[in-house]
Design a protein around this motif. Sequence first.
Motif, short mmCIF file in Angstrom:
data_model
loop_
_atom_site.label_atom_id
_atom_site.label_comp_id
_atom_site.label_asym_id
_atom_site.label_seq_id
_atom_site.Cartn_x
_atom_site.Cartn_y
_atom_site.Cartn_z
N ALA A 1 0.47 8.58 -10.60
CA ALA A 1 1.62 9.02 -9.81
C ALA A 1 1.29 8.80 -8.34
N VAL A 2 2.13 8.04 -7.64
CA VAL A 2 1.88 7.67 -6.26
C VAL A 2 2.96 8.27 -5.37
N PRO A 3 2.59 9.04 -4.34
CA PRO A 3 3.61 9.55 -3.41
C PRO A 3 4.39 8.41 -2.77
N GLU A 4 5.66 8.64 -2.53
CA GLU A 4 6.51 7.60 -1.96
C GLU A 4 5.98 7.13 -0.61
N SER A 5 5.32 8.02 0.12
CA SER A 5 4.82 7.66 1.44
C SER A 5 3.59 6.76 1.41
N ALA A 6 2.96 6.62 0.24
CA ALA A 6 1.70 5.86 0.14
C ALA A 6 1.98 4.41 -0.23
N ALA A 7 2.44 3.63 0.73
CA ALA A 7 2.80 2.23 0.46
C ALA A 7 1.60 1.41 0.02
N ALA A 8 0.43 1.67 0.62
CA ALA A 8 -0.76 0.90 0.25
C ALA A 8 -1.15 1.16 -1.20
N ALA A 9 -1.02 2.40 -1.65
CA ALA A 9 -1.35 2.74 -3.03
C ALA A 9 -0.38 2.08 -4.00
N ARG A 10 0.89 1.98 -3.63
CA ARG A 10 1.86 1.30 -4.49
C ARG A 10 1.50 -0.19 -4.60
N GLY A 11 1.07 -0.77 -3.49
CA GLY A 11 0.65 -2.16 -3.53
C GLY A 11 -0.57 -2.37 -4.40
N LEU A 12 -1.50 -1.42 -4.36
CA LEU A 12 -2.70 -1.52 -5.19
C LEU A 12 -2.33 -1.43 -6.67
N ALA A 13 -1.40 -0.54 -7.01
CA ALA A 13 -0.97 -0.42 -8.41
C ALA A 13 -0.40 -1.74 -8.91
N ALA A 14 0.40 -2.39 -8.08
CA ALA A 14 0.96 -3.69 -8.47
C ALA A 14 -0.13 -4.73 -8.64
N THR A 15 -1.11 -4.73 -7.74
CA THR A 15 -2.21 -5.69 -7.82
C THR A 15 -3.00 -5.52 -9.11
N LEU A 16 -3.16 -4.27 -9.56
CA LEU A 16 -3.94 -3.99 -10.76
C LEU A 16 -3.13 -4.15 -12.05
N GLY A 17 -1.87 -4.58 -11.93
CA GLY A 17 -1.08 -4.86 -13.13
C GLY A 17 -0.32 -3.68 -13.68
N TYR A 18 -0.13 -2.64 -12.88
CA TYR A 18 0.64 -1.49 -13.34
C TYR A 18 2.14 -1.79 -13.22
N THR A 19 2.91 -1.19 -14.13
CA THR A 19 4.36 -1.33 -14.12
C THR A 19 4.98 -0.01 -13.68
N GLU A 20 5.94 -0.09 -12.78
CA GLU A 20 6.63 1.12 -12.36
C GLU A 20 7.48 1.65 -13.52
N ARG A 21 7.22 2.90 -13.93
CA ARG A 21 7.89 3.47 -15.08
C ARG A 21 9.02 4.40 -14.69
N ALA A 22 8.79 5.25 -13.70
CA ALA A 22 9.75 6.29 -13.40
C ALA A 22 9.64 6.72 -11.95
N LEU A 23 10.70 7.36 -11.48
CA LEU A 23 10.74 7.90 -10.13
C LEU A 23 10.99 9.39 -10.21
N ALA A 24 10.32 10.14 -9.36
CA ALA A 24 10.65 11.56 -9.18
C ALA A 24 11.49 11.66 -7.91
N MET A 25 12.61 12.36 -7.99
CA MET A 25 13.50 12.53 -6.85
C MET A 25 13.78 14.01 -6.66
N SER A 26 14.06 14.41 -5.45
CA SER A 26 14.35 15.83 -5.21
C SER A 26 15.31 15.97 -4.04
N LYS A 27 15.84 17.20 -3.92
CA LYS A 27 16.81 17.49 -2.88
C LYS A 27 16.75 18.97 -2.52
N PRO A 28 16.72 19.29 -1.24
CA PRO A 28 16.86 20.70 -0.85
C PRO A 28 18.33 21.10 -0.93
N LEU A 29 18.59 22.25 -1.50
CA LEU A 29 19.96 22.71 -1.70
C LEU A 29 20.34 23.72 -0.62
#
Length: 282
Positions: free
Chosen positions: A86-114
């Motif tokens: 699970a990679v925080p949305e703010s961690a762009a470098a970590a998302r790039g590393l996941a792609a380099t290592l052959g990981y597939t994006e499976r799901a997104l967590a989204m939230s909203k303050p009410l």
Amino acid sequence: MTTTLRPEGPETPTAAGGRTRRWLILSNGRPVGAVRTTADPQGGQLFGRISELEVTEGRGRGRGTFGGLAAEEVLRTWGCTRVDVAVPESAAAARGLAATLGYTERALAMSKPLVDVPELPAGLSARPFDDPAELRAWYEESADDYVRMMVGSGLTEEQARARMAAGPQSPPPPDPEAPGMVVRRLYGADGGEGPYGLLWLQPRLRDQPDGEPLAWVMKVEVSPAHQGQGHGRTLMLLAERECLAAGVRHLGLNVFAGNEVAIRLYTSLGYRVTERVYGKQL
């Protein structure tokens, strides 16, 4: 230059009955980062996670790649059949590393303050299941659909069914009004038309780091005959109303990465991506 992995401390058990260990990434014997491997049993299978990965010195020299690959090898020797991260949305470098290592994006967590209680469209009403047996029948009918969606996100069918049996999507309590859950169906104002769709909400999934409770949308489902009529939006507004009525001001959800229609809906309602989940078979 030699990069190696060394245990930082002893292996410890997880709350789910699994195992976890933190490892130091060493360059010529000097610590330059760390990685944590975690494995938890679910439905007779062992699922791995890279639950921590950091490079503290010499970024851009392949040390993150080494740490990720070394963590996979540890999890493989532990008997894991796949690994997720699970990679925080703010961690762009970590998302790039996941792609380099052959990981597939499976799901997104989204939230909203009410903040404000939304109004539902005129002519619609929400009602619970009156019959526990009917609730159970609905769950059994929708379980296979959820398994298919998990398979579509990269799991094998065996892995998906194991997670279904052990995870938060396991069957709700037989009492439709049991504490800790909200299940509502959407009807016309007089209850004579519908159901148009269904909402399954957990008003208090967990507490956030600041102590504020977090609610979670477990499922939003629009009947096939009534899709494209705005009922998905109405069900999400209903979820927000239920949260605020319970005194909860933060609502989150998971959505599969390929469900672009749902992602557009949630984004239009003010939900923002907080985390992305990537996976890989071992």
